[in-house]
Design a protein around this motif. Structure first.
Motif, PDB file in Angstrom:
ATOM      1  N   ARG A  68      -3.653  -2.404  -9.457  1.00 23.14           N
ATOM      2  CA  ARG A  68      -2.707  -3.320 -10.112  1.00 23.14           C
ATOM      3  C   ARG A  68      -1.345  -3.277  -9.423  1.00 23.14           C
ATOM      4  O   ARG A  68      -0.702  -4.321  -9.223  1.00 23.14           O
ATOM      5  CB  ARG A  68      -2.557  -2.961 -11.595  1.00 23.14           C
ATOM      6  N   SER A  69      -0.905  -2.087  -9.049  1.00 19.41           N
ATOM      7  CA  SER A  69       0.396  -1.948  -8.393  1.00 19.41           C
ATOM      8  C   SER A  69       0.405  -2.645  -7.038  1.00 19.41           C
ATOM      9  O   SER A  69       1.348  -3.388  -6.708  1.00 19.41           O
ATOM     10  CB  SER A  69       0.720  -0.458  -8.220  1.00 19.41           C
ATOM     11  N   ILE A  70      -0.641  -2.429  -6.247  1.00 19.16           N
ATOM     12  CA  ILE A  70      -0.676  -3.013  -4.902  1.00 19.16           C
ATOM     13  C   ILE A  70      -0.786  -4.531  -4.948  1.00 19.16           C
ATOM     14  O   ILE A  70      -0.043  -5.247  -4.271  1.00 19.16           O
ATOM     15  CB  ILE A  70      -1.830  -2.408  -4.090  1.00 19.16           C
ATOM     16  N   THR A  71      -1.705  -5.040  -5.758  1.00 20.42           N
ATOM     17  CA  THR A  71      -1.840  -6.496  -5.840  1.00 20.42           C
ATOM     18  C   THR A  71      -0.587  -7.130  -6.439  1.00 20.42           C
ATOM     19  O   THR A  71      -0.216  -8.244  -6.068  1.00 20.42           O
ATOM     20  CB  THR A  71      -3.081  -6.887  -6.646  1.00 20.42           C
ATOM     21  N   GLY A  72       0.076  -6.406  -7.341  1.00 18.29           N
ATOM     22  CA  GLY A  72       1.329  -6.913  -7.891  1.00 18.29           C
ATOM     23  C   GLY A  72       2.415  -7.016  -6.836  1.00 18.29           C
ATOM     24  O   GLY A  72       3.154  -8.005  -6.773  1.00 18.29           O
ATOM     25  N   LYS A  73       2.498  -5.993  -5.973  1.00 16.37           N
ATOM     26  CA  LYS A  73       3.507  -5.999  -4.919  1.00 16.37           C
ATOM     27  C   LYS A  73       3.226  -7.058  -3.858  1.00 16.37           C
ATOM     28  O   LYS A  73       4.133  -7.450  -3.123  1.00 16.37           O
ATOM     29  CB  LYS A  73       3.588  -4.622  -4.277  1.00 16.37           C
ATOM     30  N   LEU A  74       1.981  -7.512  -3.772  1.00 15.26           N
ATOM     31  CA  LEU A  74       1.633  -8.542  -2.790  1.00 15.26           C
ATOM     32  C   LEU A  74       1.871  -9.959  -3.309  1.00 15.26           C
ATOM     33  O   LEU A  74       1.726 -10.923  -2.549  1.00 15.26           O
ATOM     34  CB  LEU A  74       0.165  -8.400  -2.377  1.00 15.26           C
ATOM     35  N   LEU A  83       3.253   0.285   0.365  1.00 14.95           N
ATOM     36  CA  LEU A  83       2.162   0.200  -0.593  1.00 14.95           C
ATOM     37  C   LEU A  83       1.503   1.577  -0.595  1.00 14.95           C
ATOM     38  O   LEU A  83       1.043   2.048   0.450  1.00 14.95           O
ATOM     39  CB  LEU A  83       1.133  -0.853  -0.187  1.00 14.95           C
ATOM     40  N   THR A  84       1.477   2.238  -1.745  1.00 19.42           N
ATOM     41  CA  THR A  84       0.985   3.612  -1.815  1.00 19.42           C
ATOM     42  C   THR A  84      -0.128   3.732  -2.835  1.00 19.42           C
ATOM     43  O   THR A  84      -0.056   3.146  -3.920  1.00 19.42           O
ATOM     44  CB  THR A  84       2.126   4.579  -2.197  1.00 19.42           C
ATOM     45  N   VAL A  85      -1.161   4.488  -2.481  1.00 25.03           N
ATOM     46  CA  VAL A  85      -2.235   4.824  -3.413  1.00 25.03           C
ATOM     47  C   VAL A  85      -2.016   6.275  -3.844  1.00 25.03           C
ATOM     48  O   VAL A  85      -2.239   7.194  -3.037  1.00 25.03           O
ATOM     49  CB  VAL A  85      -3.625   4.673  -2.771  1.00 25.03           C
ATOM     50  N   PRO A  86      -1.565   6.531  -5.075  1.00 22.43           N
ATOM     51  CA  PRO A  86      -1.338   7.911  -5.519  1.00 22.43           C
ATOM     52  C   PRO A  86      -2.632   8.718  -5.528  1.00 22.43           C
ATOM     53  O   PRO A  86      -3.705   8.193  -5.825  1.00 22.43           O
ATOM     54  CB  PRO A  86      -0.787   7.737  -6.945  1.00 22.43           C
ATOM     55  N   TRP A 117       0.301   7.880   6.754  1.00 22.18           N
ATOM     56  CA  TRP A 117      -0.493   6.653   6.648  1.00 22.18           C
ATOM     57  C   TRP A 117      -1.850   6.894   5.996  1.00 22.18           C
ATOM     58  O   TRP A 117      -2.602   5.959   5.809  1.00 22.18           O
ATOM     59  CB  TRP A 117      -0.678   6.041   8.030  1.00 22.18           C
ATOM     60  N   MET A 118      -2.178   8.123   5.634  1.00 25.32           N
ATOM     61  CA  MET A 118      -3.480   8.384   5.018  1.00 25.32           C
ATOM     62  C   MET A 118      -3.633   7.660   3.684  1.00 25.32           C
ATOM     63  O   MET A 118      -4.731   7.257   3.325  1.00 25.32           O
ATOM     64  CB  MET A 118      -3.686   9.884   4.809  1.00 25.32           C
ATOM     65  N   ASN A 119      -2.551   7.515   2.930  1.00 27.57           N
ATOM     66  CA  ASN A 119      -2.657   6.831   1.640  1.00 27.57           C
ATOM     67  C   ASN A 119      -1.537   5.813   1.404  1.00 27.57           C
ATOM     68  O   ASN A 119      -1.263   5.433   0.262  1.00 27.57           O
ATOM     69  CB  ASN A 119      -2.676   7.853   0.494  1.00 27.57           C
ATOM     70  N   ARG A 120      -0.910   5.362   2.467  1.00 26.88           N
ATOM     71  CA  ARG A 120       0.122   4.338   2.291  1.00 26.88           C
ATOM     72  C   ARG A 120       0.290   3.526   3.571  1.00 26.88           C
ATOM     73  O   ARG A 120      -0.144   3.933   4.644  1.00 26.88           O
ATOM     74  CB  ARG A 120       1.456   4.966   1.886  1.00 26.88           C
TER      75      ARG A 120
END
Length: 217
Positions: free
Chosen positions: A53-59, A27-30, A11-14
């Motif tokens: 962009r990836s996270i807001t797109g998935k939402l 939702l993951t932050v690489p 859960w540290m980055n997702r």
């Protein structure tokens, strides 16, 4: 606590939110150089603009269905734009701050690595809380109840630190079709469907502080 070992694929980055047809999705932050050999404070974001962009797109699948989708997407955008640098710690701190502001919850925090503490020679997980509490002059340490097994309450008590645990049952709430409710997802999902005042009221009225012996009984 950014002085401990970084743990990849946690859960540290997702986190997880609803998928309209397949249950939860991540939702993951690489990040750069994800490794067990690094401390959390050493982990940097990999292309934060692309991550946003990836996270807001998935939402976007919440749009037109969840009543607070616009506000939640704005929270995510604020967390990225208001972070102090490109470290994972800076993003997580900004995300906590803007979420607490949205919920009208006071959030006073400090970054452990910036406090100048002597944390050498720690051998067990529970000793982090003990050593930090001692050097900050604290006499009580509060931790989520899910981490109760990590601690040695008697040894902490002997050192003058009283361990208490925060118990909060997962919030249940209605979601709209085509979604199906799943408990214990990211706070983003909670906030998609609920008025922030209701979420704050739930946290305040349903949170309970318990003793370690009550949990283990």
């Amino acid at each position: 606590m950014d002085m401990t070992q970084y743990t990849p694929k946690t859960w540290m980055n997702r986190n997880r939110v609803l998928h309209p047809s397949e249950g939860p999705m991540y939702l993951t932050v690489p990040v750069h150089g994800s490794s067990f050999h690094k401390l959390t404070r050493e982990i940097a974001l990999h292309d934060p603009d692309a991550a946003l962009r990836s996270i807001t797109g998935k939402l976007q699948h919440y749009r037109r269905v969840a009543p607070y989708s616009r506000q939640v997407v704005e929270l995510v955008e604020r967390a990225f734009s208001e972070r102090s640098d490109d470290s994972l710690v800076a993003l997580d701190s900004a995300a906590l701050r803007v979420t607490c502001e949205y919920l009208s919850i006071d959030f006073n925090f400090a970054i452990c690595s910036e406090l100048g503490l002597d944390l050498s020679g720690i051998e067990h997980t529970w000793q982090w809380s003990l050593r930090i509490s001692q050097q900050l002059g604290a006499t009580e340490y509060l931790n989520p109840v899910g981490g109760a097994a990590l601690f040695r309450p008697a040894e902490m008590e002997a050192a003058g630190i009283r361990l208490r645990l925060l118990d909060l049952a997962p919030m249940t709430y209605r979601v709209a079709a085509p979604f199906t409710f799943v408990p214990s997802l990211s706070v983003l999902d909670v906030l998609m469907w609920n008025d922030p005042k209701d979420v704050t009221a739930y946290i305040r009225h349903q949170s309970h502080i318990v003793r370690p012996e009550d949990v283990r009984a």
